[in-house]
Enzyme design. Structure first.
Site, PDB file in Angstrom:
ATOM      1  CG  HIS A 102      -0.219  -0.068   2.628  1.00 45.95           C
ATOM      2  ND1 HIS A 102       0.443  -1.385   3.084  1.00 45.95           N
ATOM      3  CD2 HIS A 102       0.018   0.629   3.567  1.00 45.95           C
ATOM      4  CE1 HIS A 102       0.699  -1.306   4.298  1.00 45.95           C
ATOM      5  NE2 HIS A 102       0.874   0.080   4.546  1.00 45.95           N
ATOM      6  CB  CYS A 103       1.934   3.842  -1.444  1.00 43.30           C
ATOM      7  SG  CYS A 103       1.223   4.289  -3.125  1.00 43.30           S
TER       8      CYS A 103
END
Length: 188
Positions: A102-103
């Site tokens: 994720h980011c």
């Protein structure tokens, strides 16, 4: 742009020609693209079954390319860099054959989840040291306040603890079925 009507493109062109700097044009194009993008969190176009990626690097690149082709990110390289920054801090291999990278990034045009089911498990440095067979990528617009992505990760992780859910999800052989499992895990 291939999804746009010529009338909308003409309006965009007229507006762009009135701008005075490249930065103004870039901002206008990003806004136009964001309006044209399907804003649902996840859809069938973001799910790929039977990926031949053979490494973490290939899998992440494939997922970012899926998002880029769907018009959900404007710079695939920068989004991938943001994912790797998270990955270097700690592995996103949560166990049970699943990774949830994720980011947050300013280069994300629409909050999105992309899913990749791998043909062969790959090393991910997971908590249980098992190979990853399913990768669920969460990308959030950088200007989004709060910890929306962490809530999604927690929801997915809780659902993955259910052995029956996990087994049936991992055995899904169609994009729509896998999409349904991801959507149901996020409803909690």
């Amino acid at each position: 742009l291939r999804e746009c009507r010529s009338k909308d493109c003409r309006k965009l062109l007229d507006a762009v020609l009135q701008r005075e700097s490249p930065q103004e044009v870039e901002t206008m194009l990003k806004e136009f693209l964001a309006r044209a993008t399907d804003h649902s969190l996840v859809n069938r176009d973001l799910v790929r079954i039977d990926s031949v990626s053979r490494s973490k690097e290939e899998a992440l690149r494939e997922l970012v390319n899926i998002l880029h082709l769907a018009g959900r990110v404007d710079d695939a390289d920068r989004v991938e860099d943001a994912i790797w920054q998270r990955e270097e801090a700690y592995s996103t291999g949560v166990g049970f054959g699943v990774a949830i990278p994720h980011c947050k990034s300013a280069n994300v045009l629409a909050n999105s989840i992309a899913v990749l089911k791998l043909r062969h498990g790959i090393e991910w440095n997971s908590l249980d040291n098992q190979p990853v067979e399913l990768v669920i990528l969460i990308v959030i617009k950088g200007d989004k306040a709060g910890e929306e992505h962490l809530k999604m990760i927690a929801s997915l992780s809780r659902k993955l603890m259910d052995e029956e859910f996990r087994r049936t999800m991992m055995s899904a052989n169609e994009e729509t079925a896998l999409l349904g499992f991801v959507k149901s895990a996020l409803k909690q």
